[in-house]
Design a protein around this motif. Structure first.
Motif, mmCIF file in Angstrom:
data_model
loop_
_atom_site.group_PDB
_atom_site.id
_atom_site.type_symbol
_atom_site.label_atom_id
_atom_site.label_comp_id
_atom_site.label_asym_id
_atom_site.label_seq_id
_atom_site.Cartn_x
_atom_site.Cartn_y
_atom_site.Cartn_z
ATOM 1 N N PRO A 182 0.802 -1.219 0.000
ATOM 2 C CA PRO A 182 0.000 0.000 0.000
ATOM 3 C C PRO A 182 0.840 1.275 0.000
ATOM 4 O O PRO A 182 1.913 1.343 0.596
ATOM 5 C CB PRO A 182 -0.770 -0.115 1.315
ATOM 6 C CG PRO A 182 0.193 -0.815 2.233
ATOM 7 C CD PRO A 182 1.006 -1.750 1.365
ATOM 8 N N CYS A 183 0.330 2.270 -0.680
ATOM 9 C CA CYS A 183 0.882 3.622 -0.601
ATOM 10 C C CYS A 183 -0.264 4.537 -0.183
ATOM 11 O O CYS A 183 -1.300 4.587 -0.850
ATOM 12 C CB CYS A 183 1.452 4.066 -1.944
ATOM 13 S SG CYS A 183 2.118 5.739 -1.935
ATOM 14 N N SER A 213 -8.161 10.039 -1.474
ATOM 15 C CA SER A 213 -8.062 9.696 -0.050
ATOM 16 C C SER A 213 -7.668 8.244 0.178
ATOM 17 O O SER A 213 -7.215 7.886 1.266
ATOM 18 C CB SER A 213 -9.394 9.977 0.653
ATOM 19 O OG SER A 213 -10.414 9.114 0.169
ATOM 20 N N ASN A 214 -7.843 7.388 -0.841
ATOM 21 C CA ASN A 214 -7.527 5.964 -0.685
ATOM 22 C C ASN A 214 -6.154 5.589 -1.234
ATOM 23 O O ASN A 214 -5.782 4.411 -1.190
ATOM 24 C CB ASN A 214 -8.607 5.111 -1.356
ATOM 25 C CG ASN A 214 -9.822 4.933 -0.478
ATOM 26 O OD1 ASN A 214 -9.845 4.086 0.413
ATOM 27 N ND2 ASN A 214 -10.836 5.762 -0.696
ATOM 28 N N GLY A 215 -5.412 6.572 -1.732
ATOM 29 C CA GLY A 215 -4.057 6.292 -2.180
ATOM 30 C C GLY A 215 -4.015 5.291 -3.317
ATOM 31 O O GLY A 215 -4.888 5.264 -4.187
ATOM 32 N N CYS A 216 -2.987 4.444 -3.292
ATOM 33 C CA CYS A 216 -2.810 3.477 -4.377
ATOM 34 C C CYS A 216 -2.073 2.248 -3.854
ATOM 35 O O CYS A 216 -1.753 2.160 -2.660
ATOM 36 C CB CYS A 216 -2.043 4.105 -5.537
ATOM 37 S SG CYS A 216 -0.356 4.629 -5.116
ATOM 38 N N PHE A 217 -1.810 1.310 -4.735
ATOM 39 C CA PHE A 217 -1.033 0.119 -4.414
ATOM 40 C C PHE A 217 0.112 0.003 -5.413
ATOM 41 O O PHE A 217 0.064 0.579 -6.505
ATOM 42 C CB PHE A 217 -1.889 -1.147 -4.508
ATOM 43 C CG PHE A 217 -3.115 -1.137 -3.644
ATOM 44 C CD1 PHE A 217 -3.030 -1.437 -2.294
ATOM 45 C CD2 PHE A 217 -4.355 -0.827 -4.182
ATOM 46 C CE1 PHE A 217 -4.163 -1.428 -1.491
ATOM 47 C CE2 PHE A 217 -5.491 -0.818 -3.390
ATOM 48 C CZ PHE A 217 -5.389 -1.116 -2.039
ATOM 49 N N VAL A 218 1.124 -0.765 -5.035
ATOM 50 C CA VAL A 218 2.129 -1.190 -6.009
ATOM 51 C C VAL A 218 2.073 -2.715 -6.076
ATOM 52 O O VAL A 218 2.041 -3.394 -5.048
ATOM 53 C CB VAL A 218 3.549 -0.694 -5.658
ATOM 54 C CG1 VAL A 218 3.642 0.802 -5.854
ATOM 55 C CG2 VAL A 218 3.954 -1.068 -4.251
ATOM 56 N N VAL A 219 2.029 -3.216 -7.300
ATOM 57 C CA VAL A 219 1.822 -4.638 -7.557
ATOM 58 C C VAL A 219 3.089 -5.215 -8.183
ATOM 59 O O VAL A 219 3.679 -4.593 -9.071
ATOM 60 C CB VAL A 219 0.614 -4.838 -8.503
ATOM 61 C CG1 VAL A 219 0.414 -6.297 -8.825
ATOM 62 C CG2 VAL A 219 -0.643 -4.259 -7.867
ATOM 63 N N PRO A 220 3.531 -6.392 -7.729
ATOM 64 C CA PRO A 220 4.817 -6.937 -8.187
ATOM 65 C C PRO A 220 4.804 -7.501 -9.602
ATOM 66 O O PRO A 220 4.775 -8.712 -9.813
ATOM 67 C CB PRO A 220 5.115 -8.031 -7.157
ATOM 68 C CG PRO A 220 3.778 -8.474 -6.690
ATOM 69 C CD PRO A 220 2.924 -7.251 -6.697
ATOM 70 N N ARG A 234 4.067 -2.274 -10.743
ATOM 71 C CA ARG A 234 2.971 -1.537 -11.381
ATOM 72 C C ARG A 234 2.201 -0.731 -10.342
ATOM 73 O O ARG A 234 1.867 -1.237 -9.262
ATOM 74 C CB ARG A 234 2.027 -2.499 -12.101
ATOM 75 C CG ARG A 234 0.834 -1.806 -12.754
ATOM 76 C CD ARG A 234 0.104 -2.719 -13.730
ATOM 77 N NE ARG A 234 -0.355 -3.951 -13.117
ATOM 78 C CZ ARG A 234 -1.470 -4.061 -12.400
ATOM 79 N NH1 ARG A 234 -2.218 -2.995 -12.170
ATOM 80 N NH2 ARG A 234 -1.824 -5.235 -11.903
ATOM 81 N N ILE A 235 1.910 0.522 -10.672
ATOM 82 C CA ILE A 235 1.107 1.378 -9.789
ATOM 83 C C ILE A 235 -0.365 1.076 -10.056
ATOM 84 O O ILE A 235 -0.829 1.154 -11.200
ATOM 85 C CB ILE A 235 1.416 2.864 -10.042
ATOM 86 C CG1 ILE A 235 2.890 3.151 -9.744
ATOM 87 C CG2 ILE A 235 0.515 3.753 -9.184
ATOM 88 C CD1 ILE A 235 3.357 4.513 -10.189
ATOM 89 N N SER A 236 -1.089 0.717 -9.021
ATOM 90 C CA SER A 236 -2.491 0.307 -9.162
ATOM 91 C C SER A 236 -3.409 1.275 -8.419
ATOM 92 O O SER A 236 -3.202 1.555 -7.239
ATOM 93 C CB SER A 236 -2.686 -1.116 -8.612
ATOM 94 O OG SER A 236 -4.051 -1.445 -8.553
ATOM 95 N N THR A 237 -4.422 1.768 -9.130
ATOM 96 C CA THR A 237 -5.443 2.638 -8.519
ATOM 97 C C THR A 237 -6.777 1.893 -8.489
ATOM 98 O O THR A 237 -7.822 2.433 -8.815
ATOM 99 C CB THR A 237 -5.570 3.935 -9.321
ATOM 100 O OG1 THR A 237 -5.789 3.598 -10.717
ATOM 101 C CG2 THR A 237 -4.306 4.775 -9.213
ATOM 102 N N THR A 238 -6.722 0.654 -8.093
ATOM 103 C CA THR A 238 -7.869 -0.243 -8.244
ATOM 104 C C THR A 238 -9.081 0.160 -7.403
ATOM 105 O O THR A 238 -10.221 -0.067 -7.808
ATOM 106 C CB THR A 238 -7.438 -1.696 -7.936
ATOM 107 O OG1 THR A 238 -8.458 -2.584 -8.338
ATOM 108 C CG2 THR A 238 -7.145 -1.881 -6.449
ATOM 109 N N LEU A 239 -8.862 0.779 -6.239
ATOM 110 C CA LEU A 239 -10.009 1.210 -5.434
ATOM 111 C C LEU A 239 -10.728 2.375 -6.100
ATOM 112 O O LEU A 239 -11.966 2.468 -6.046
ATOM 113 C CB LEU A 239 -9.560 1.598 -4.022
ATOM 114 C CG LEU A 239 -9.073 0.446 -3.146
ATOM 115 C CD1 LEU A 239 -8.741 0.943 -1.749
ATOM 116 C CD2 LEU A 239 -10.120 -0.669 -3.063
#
Length: 691
Positions: A182-183, A213-220, A234-239
């Protein structure tokens, strides 16, 4: 563009009706979404109780409600590990944590980043490589390799980028599990998206604020065109993407479903993945943003679909499909060979030019045949199609069964956590979960109400086992917890309470509970539930479907019978005939030293034992006959080998050794290995030889 002849409006309305009839309507979409959100929350309740520093998110078509029965969409689960602090600014660094700085430079593909390891005592780059998952680049930076995903691939069927695919059992969806870090802050590369406003004023400012407000994720996973595929994340903005899908109207959802059907039927034949459904979703989002909102209505569905296909064709032609949020990220980069690109472009062009012909050829959910009937191309009597009400009933029933199966699954994981924990630690963990849910949303309350009774019953049974071991009595505290869990389902928690009283010799109380449980069991269309074998029930009655259709998910407490599970900490609450099951390694070592039995066989077994103790010979024989009949007629038993083992021991007590041996042999046919029947056979034959 959107002022079209009447036939387009007529075809749009017919298409909308067909999609409504196959389940792409508001009721079913909301039912799918609620079911998946409940399952997501239950998973995170289990994570909290088990002390796991992870959060799970149910994503993709199933959770969005953008699927149908015929599309066979899998379940996408993103598992976020919170052990790392991913930062974009030095001010976000936290002491005593595993901090990584997101790096964007000339070597990273747009939409991707490197993760640079930082020190945990001060905000400075780390200088020592900690393990094989890190590497020093030519600039001296210690970078985190994305190959850590390989550690999680044990036993997985396939790898799709960063995901682990779990092959679904018959009747169940496949699951794609994606690991992520998480970021807390919104990706800097997507900061412009928060400001841009499209023609339709969609997404709204409220959606953008939620996203930020929910930031992002980094996926391997690295880009296909990267020079450093093992170092990119990969930068993920899935939410944010889920929020956008949750805020689409039904016409937009229908357009997306049609795009996926066209993709699966004509553009990706034989399971080739040339164009992904995520690309179709991205095209749809761009189209929604760049058109007036009033365009997206049922009487314009055909035109909206054509517009999306033209945009998709343009993307293929230019080898460029920009991510909706991180626009620099080209989803089609390195995706096609020149030959594939030419073939795709031609196929899309052919479809657009002959769209009505191709639409009538879609086999998924009988869309083509249904449309032919609507357009009076063929007589209605040639085809029989389930009505939208029947499909709604089936979808909602399946949603409730899946929720119940997830309750069973999360309970199984919780029991696994409790195996080596002391009573004080268990109580503290339960307290934390209760506090979290007390302060939660209405949906979190609903999820907790489904899972909590199983937790309470287990904790009460553990307390009871402890007090029985000390003085052969059930402590008042244990009874409070056991009582709090009685409404878990129609039978399993009540059977545990009956087993507790049986173990202390209080046969009258145990008998009273069993009589009430049996009466309740046959007052409803009860369906046995057990995740232990990952299979859906074979037979679901019309009455069960009706109740699911008419009531909220809370009704599963009154129409399901979960298997009864005992762990070693509950051993003093377990009849000795069932204790033998605790000394075998079962189900490919998914758990060890458990006793698990289906509700109905356990009910009749307890009745047999109690009536034998009370010297009610007629009632004892009646209970034995019911146990035998259940084994002969119930197709939904998941622990048939256990039921046969306890029936065999009843036969031994009836002085019928040949019948007992037959039961044990039948049990071994069900499960040859890790079966207590092996012990029972040896003991039985040994006794016969001595005689």
């Amino acid at each position: 563009m959107f002022q079209e002849p009447d036939y387009r409006e007529n075809l749009s309305l017919m298409l909308s009706e067909v999609l409504h009839d196959i389940g792409v309507n508001e009721r079913i979409v909301m039912s799918r979404r609620r079911g998946n959100m409940l399952r997501e929350i239950m998973s995170n309740i289990q994570n909290r109780l088990s002390g796991l520093n992870v959060t799970s998110y149910n994503l993709g078509s199933q959770s969005e409600g953008t699927t149908t029965i015929g599309l066979h969409s899998d379940i996408d689960i993103l598992v976020c590990f919170h052990d790392c602090n991913i930062i974009q600014e030095w001010s976000e660094w936290e002491p005593d944590k595993l901090n990584y700085l997101m790096i964007h430079d000339e070597n990273t593909t747009p939409g991707y980043c490197f993760l640079q390891l930082l020190r945990d005592d001060e905000p400075l780059p780390a200088t020592v490589i900690p393990d094989e998952h890190h590497i020093t680049d030519r600039r001296g930076r210690i970078l985190y390799k994305n190959t850590m995903i390989n550690d999680l691939l044990q036993g997985a069927d396939q790898k799709h980028g960063p995901s682990i695919a779990e092959q679904g059992q018959p009747g169940l969806c496949d699951r794609d599990r994606v690991s992520a870090l998480p970021c807390k802050s919104w990706p800097q590369s997507a900061s412009g998206w928060l400001q841009i406003q499209g023609i339709s004023r969609w997404p709204t400012q409220e959606m953008r604020r939620y996203a930020a407000s929910n930031g992002c994720f980094v996926v391997p996973t690295g880009s296909k065109v990267s020079e450093y595929p093992e170092l990119e994340w990969r930068i993920s903005t899935t939410l944010a993407e889920r929020c956008l899908m949750f805020n689409q109207n039904i016409t937009q959802i229908r357009c997306y479903v049609l795009l996926k059907m066209i993709l699966k039927s004509f553009l990706n034949p034989q399971d080739e993945i040339n164009i992904s459904s995520f690309m179709c979703k991205t095209v749809l989002l761009h189209c929604i943003e760049n058109t007036e909102s009033q365009i997206w209505k049922d009487n314009n569905l055909y035109t909206c679909l054509t517009y999306c296909l033209l945009e998709l064709q343009n993307c293929v032609h230019n080898d460029c499909c920009s991510h909706f949020i991180t626009t620099e990220n080209n989803l089609m980069a390195g995706q096609f060979t020149a030959e594939t690109k030419h073939e795709l472009s031609k196929n899309i062009c052919d479809f657009i030019q002959n769209d009505r012909q191709w639409l009538l050829s879609i086999d998924i959910d009988d869309v083509g045949h249904r449309l032919q009937v609507k357009l009076n191309r063929v007589p209605h009597r040639i085809y029989y199609f389930p009505s939208s009400l029947v499909i709604y009933e089936n979808v909602k029933t399946l949603a409730y069964i899946n929720i119940a199966n997830d309750v069973s699954y999360q309970h199984m994981l919780i029991l696994n956590f409790l195996l080596n924990k002391n009573i004080r630690t268990i109580k503290q963990s339960i307290g934390k979960v209760m506090t979290f849910c007390d302060n939660g949303t209405r949906l979190e309350h609903a999820a907790f109400k489904l899972l909590a009774p199983f937790i309470f019953t287990t904790y009460g049974s553990i307390l009871a086992s402890s007090s029985i071991g000390e003085n052969n009595q059930v402590s008042p505290q244990a009874l409070v917890w056991l009582s709090a869990g009685l409404n878990s389902d129609i039978s399993s928690s009540r059977l545990k309470l009956a087993s507790v009283f049986y173990s202390t010799g209080d046969m009258e109380k145990a008998d009273l509970i069993l009589r009430h449980t049996e009466q309740q069991y046959y007052s409803y269309p009860v369906l046995p539930i057990c995740y232990c074998h990952h299979q859906l029930p074979e037979a679901v009655t019309a009455e069960f479907k009706r109740l699911c259709n008419e009531q909220s998910e809370d009704c599963i407490k009154h129409i399901t019978a979960f298997c009864v599970r005992f762990i070693q900490k509950e051993i003093n609450c377990v009849p000795k005939e069932l204790q033998y099951e605790m000394f075998t390694h079962k189900y490919e070592d998914c758990w060890m030293d458990w006793a698990v039995v289906d509700s109905l066989p356990f009910l009749y077994f307890l009745q047999y034992k109690i009536n034998r103790h009370l010297q009610r010979h007629q009632d004892q024989q009646q209970a034995l006959c019911k146990l035998i009949r259940t084994l002969e007629t119930d197709k939904n038993l998941k622990h048939r080998e256990t039921a046969l083992n306890i029936l065999g021991q009843c036969m031994e007590q009836e002085n019928r050794p040949q019948a007992a041996l037959k039961c044990y042999m039948l049990s071994l046919q069900q499960r040859a290995r890790n079966n207590a029947a092996n012990y029972h056979i040896c003991k039985l034959l040994s006794g016969l030889l001595v005689c």
